[in-house]
Write a protein that holds these residues in place. Sequence first.
Motif, PDB file in Angstrom:
ATOM      1  N   UNK A   5     -13.918  63.181 -13.822  1.00 52.22           N
ATOM      2  CA  UNK A   5     -14.732  62.779 -14.971  1.00 52.22           C
ATOM      3  C   UNK A   5     -14.177  63.426 -16.233  1.00 52.22           C
ATOM      4  N   UNK A   6     -14.162  62.661 -17.335  1.00 53.80           N
ATOM      5  CA  UNK A   6     -13.566  63.109 -18.592  1.00 53.80           C
ATOM      6  C   UNK A   6     -14.519  62.817 -19.747  1.00 53.80           C
ATOM      7  N   UNK A   7     -14.553  63.718 -20.723  1.00 52.09           N
ATOM      8  CA  UNK A   7     -15.247  63.479 -21.996  1.00 52.09           C
ATOM      9  C   UNK A   7     -14.238  63.569 -23.125  1.00 52.09           C
ATOM     10  N   UNK A   8     -14.382  62.690 -24.124  1.00 49.46           N
ATOM     11  CA  UNK A   8     -13.507  62.671 -25.296  1.00 49.46           C
ATOM     12  C   UNK A   8     -14.267  63.247 -26.477  1.00 49.46           C
ATOM     13  N   UNK A   9     -13.671  64.243 -27.137  1.00 48.83           N
ATOM     14  CA  UNK A   9     -14.282  64.810 -28.343  1.00 48.83           C
ATOM     15  C   UNK A   9     -13.274  64.805 -29.483  1.00 48.83           C
ATOM     16  N   UNK A  10     -13.805  64.705 -30.698  1.00 49.14           N
ATOM     17  CA  UNK A  10     -12.964  64.689 -31.900  1.00 49.14           C
ATOM     18  C   UNK A  10     -13.612  65.609 -32.931  1.00 49.14           C
ATOM     19  N   UNK A  11     -12.844  66.521 -33.486  1.00 53.37           N
ATOM     20  CA  UNK A  11     -13.365  67.492 -34.449  1.00 53.37           C
ATOM     21  C   UNK A  11     -13.063  67.094 -35.890  1.00 53.37           C
ATOM     22  N   UNK A  12     -13.996  67.420 -36.774  1.00 54.05           N
ATOM     23  CA  UNK A  12     -13.813  67.446 -38.231  1.00 54.05           C
ATOM     24  C   UNK A  12     -14.066  66.132 -38.962  1.00 54.05           C
ATOM     25  N   UNK A  43     -15.132  53.075 -24.641  1.00 51.13           N
ATOM     26  CA  UNK A  43     -15.079  54.476 -24.244  1.00 51.13           C
ATOM     27  C   UNK A  43     -16.005  55.328 -25.118  1.00 51.13           C
ATOM     28  N   UNK A  44     -16.925  56.072 -24.530  1.00 48.70           N
ATOM     29  CA  UNK A  44     -17.803  56.949 -25.300  1.00 48.70           C
ATOM     30  C   UNK A  44     -17.053  58.175 -25.798  1.00 48.70           C
ATOM     31  N   UNK A  45     -17.501  58.720 -26.924  1.00 47.81           N
ATOM     32  CA  UNK A  45     -16.889  59.944 -27.430  1.00 47.81           C
ATOM     33  C   UNK A  45     -17.873  60.673 -28.339  1.00 47.81           C
ATOM     34  N   UNK A  46     -17.519  61.893 -28.667  1.00 47.23           N
ATOM     35  CA  UNK A  46     -18.332  62.751 -29.528  1.00 47.23           C
ATOM     36  C   UNK A  46     -17.512  63.176 -30.730  1.00 47.23           C
ATOM     37  N   UNK A  47     -18.114  63.120 -31.919  1.00 43.25           N
ATOM     38  CA  UNK A  47     -17.485  63.617 -33.140  1.00 43.25           C
ATOM     39  C   UNK A  47     -18.256  64.852 -33.602  1.00 43.25           C
ATOM     40  N   UNK A  48     -17.555  65.973 -33.728  1.00 46.89           N
ATOM     41  CA  UNK A  48     -18.163  67.194 -34.265  1.00 46.89           C
ATOM     42  C   UNK A  48     -17.889  67.237 -35.768  1.00 46.89           C
ATOM     43  N   UNK A  49     -18.973  67.369 -36.542  1.00 51.09           N
ATOM     44  CA  UNK A  49     -18.907  67.177 -37.988  1.00 51.09           C
ATOM     45  C   UNK A  49     -19.274  68.465 -38.728  1.00 51.09           C
ATOM     46  N   UNK A  62     -20.421  57.456 -40.540  1.00 50.01           N
ATOM     47  CA  UNK A  62     -21.015  58.194 -39.428  1.00 50.01           C
ATOM     48  C   UNK A  62     -22.262  57.484 -38.910  1.00 50.01           C
ATOM     49  N   UNK A  63     -23.034  56.891 -39.822  1.00 49.98           N
ATOM     50  CA  UNK A  63     -24.205  56.129 -39.382  1.00 49.98           C
ATOM     51  C   UNK A  63     -23.786  54.916 -38.546  1.00 49.98           C
ATOM     52  N   UNK A  64     -22.683  54.294 -38.923  1.00 45.76           N
ATOM     53  CA  UNK A  64     -22.179  53.160 -38.156  1.00 45.76           C
ATOM     54  C   UNK A  64     -21.789  53.587 -36.746  1.00 45.76           C
ATOM     55  N   UNK A  65     -21.089  54.710 -36.646  1.00 39.88           N
ATOM     56  CA  UNK A  65     -20.720  55.221 -35.334  1.00 39.88           C
ATOM     57  C   UNK A  65     -21.960  55.590 -34.526  1.00 39.88           C
ATOM     58  N   UNK A  66     -22.886  56.269 -35.181  1.00 37.14           N
ATOM     59  CA  UNK A  66     -24.109  56.691 -34.495  1.00 37.14           C
ATOM     60  C   UNK A  66     -24.871  55.485 -33.943  1.00 37.14           C
ATOM     61  N   UNK A  67     -24.990  54.433 -34.727  1.00 32.12           N
ATOM     62  CA  UNK A  67     -25.722  53.243 -34.292  1.00 32.12           C
ATOM     63  C   UNK A  67     -25.026  52.543 -33.132  1.00 32.12           C
ATOM     64  N   UNK A  68     -23.723  52.771 -32.995  1.00 27.55           N
ATOM     65  CA  UNK A  68     -22.958  52.175 -31.890  1.00 27.55           C
ATOM     66  C   UNK A  68     -22.954  53.062 -30.646  1.00 27.55           C
ATOM     67  N   UNK A  69     -23.655  54.193 -30.698  1.00 23.69           N
ATOM     68  CA  UNK A  69     -23.776  55.048 -29.526  1.00 23.69           C
ATOM     69  C   UNK A  69     -22.873  56.258 -29.493  1.00 23.69           C
ATOM     70  N   UNK A  70     -22.102  56.475 -30.556  1.00 25.04           N
ATOM     71  CA  UNK A  70     -21.250  57.662 -30.618  1.00 25.04           C
ATOM     72  C   UNK A  70     -22.121  58.905 -30.811  1.00 25.04           C
ATOM     73  N   UNK A  71     -21.819  59.959 -30.060  1.00 26.62           N
ATOM     74  CA  UNK A  71     -22.558  61.217 -30.189  1.00 26.62           C
ATOM     75  C   UNK A  71     -22.041  62.007 -31.387  1.00 26.62           C
ATOM     76  N   UNK A  72     -22.966  62.504 -32.204  1.00 25.24           N
ATOM     77  CA  UNK A  72     -22.613  63.341 -33.345  1.00 25.24           C
ATOM     78  C   UNK A  72     -22.981  64.778 -33.022  1.00 25.24           C
TER      79      UNK A  72
END
Length: 370
Positions: free
Chosen positions: A119-126, A144-150, A168-178
């Motif tokens: 199992x893998x999780x994708x995260x993106x910083x900044x 693919x689900x992912x998380x953006x750290x802001x 960011x609101x667009x990503x959030x509404x599409x299910x991206x984790x903030x």
Amino acid sequence: QGGVSMHLICMKDKYLMVRHIQQFITITLKQAFCLMILWLFGSIFLLTPAPAIAQEEMRDSATVIMYHRFGEDRYPSTNIRVTQFEEHLALLTNGDYTVLPLPEIVTTLQAGGSLPDRTVAITIDDAYLSVYEEAWPRLQELGLPFTVFVATEPVEKNRRGYMSWEMLRELQSAGVTIGSQTHTHPHLYRENPDKVREEIQISNDYFIKELGMRPELFAYPFGEYSSFVIEIVKEAGFVAAFGQNSGIMHSKDRFFELPRFAFNEDYGTTDRLELAINGLPLKITDLTPEDMVLAENPPLYGFTLDKDMRPEGQLRCFASGFGKVDVSIIGRRAEIRLPDALKEGRSRINCTMPAGQNRWRWFGRQFLTN
């Protein structure tokens, strides 16, 4: 017997679709009987459903990978080339791996549950603009689900090269984790406790104002923290926090010092990615020193291996600036000694152990020296 031969010819013509038969075939009754038996077994084989595939092995671990920029060649230390990223996505979607939302992984492992192997999780910083322009379309297309750290300050000030709140609101509404990465992205361990609390509070205020929520997941800026920083992050109500040390998170892990494998241009090959996402946790207890901010350098570094971590004699550790370093095993205890002091700033010690089937166990630790 000629009638039997004609009958068998018709059977072969009907069932085997043999064309252009130009002469009679003489077959004995014994041969005809054998053909009928073969046909019967063949029919049974075709009509019998295949056995169900064995249930995929479940584990109490997952690999978290991290990125920063995409296709921004001016910043090679934090950038991944778009071609590299596409190769990563091809590997992640080849059927061998399960990419899940990070919150689901954290919740499952904290509850002592299991996840599919690999199992893998994708995260993106900044929250750089290239996340929106390059990474997001490709991840969205593949589902693919992912998380953006802001970090909220550059977004709030509309700094060039960063995403906007609308994006960011667009990503959030599409299910991206903030997730949160404070307000100004400081070196938290250098700040006093009040300043750390202020960083988290200001960022939370902006998240509530702009996104209608406050994040539950936290990423330490630069992967840096100290004991008092961890306590403040816990007090703020986060459920887990991530650094930038290599390793595989698991159900018995320190959930406010969770590992991630970072990828950039120089460390972005598919071989390295495959090594990481096929990894297994190296489970340890009694870690010394507990704080990544060193009181003495070189550190007297050590830990106790979990009873299932074998073969302990094949534990190997590697330190920044030194390569392979000495490891002494006393019972289940591993003591790692460096030949000299670690360099000023950030350094790492990574320890691995073979797990069979070309897989490796990982435990990495980042250290900070003033």
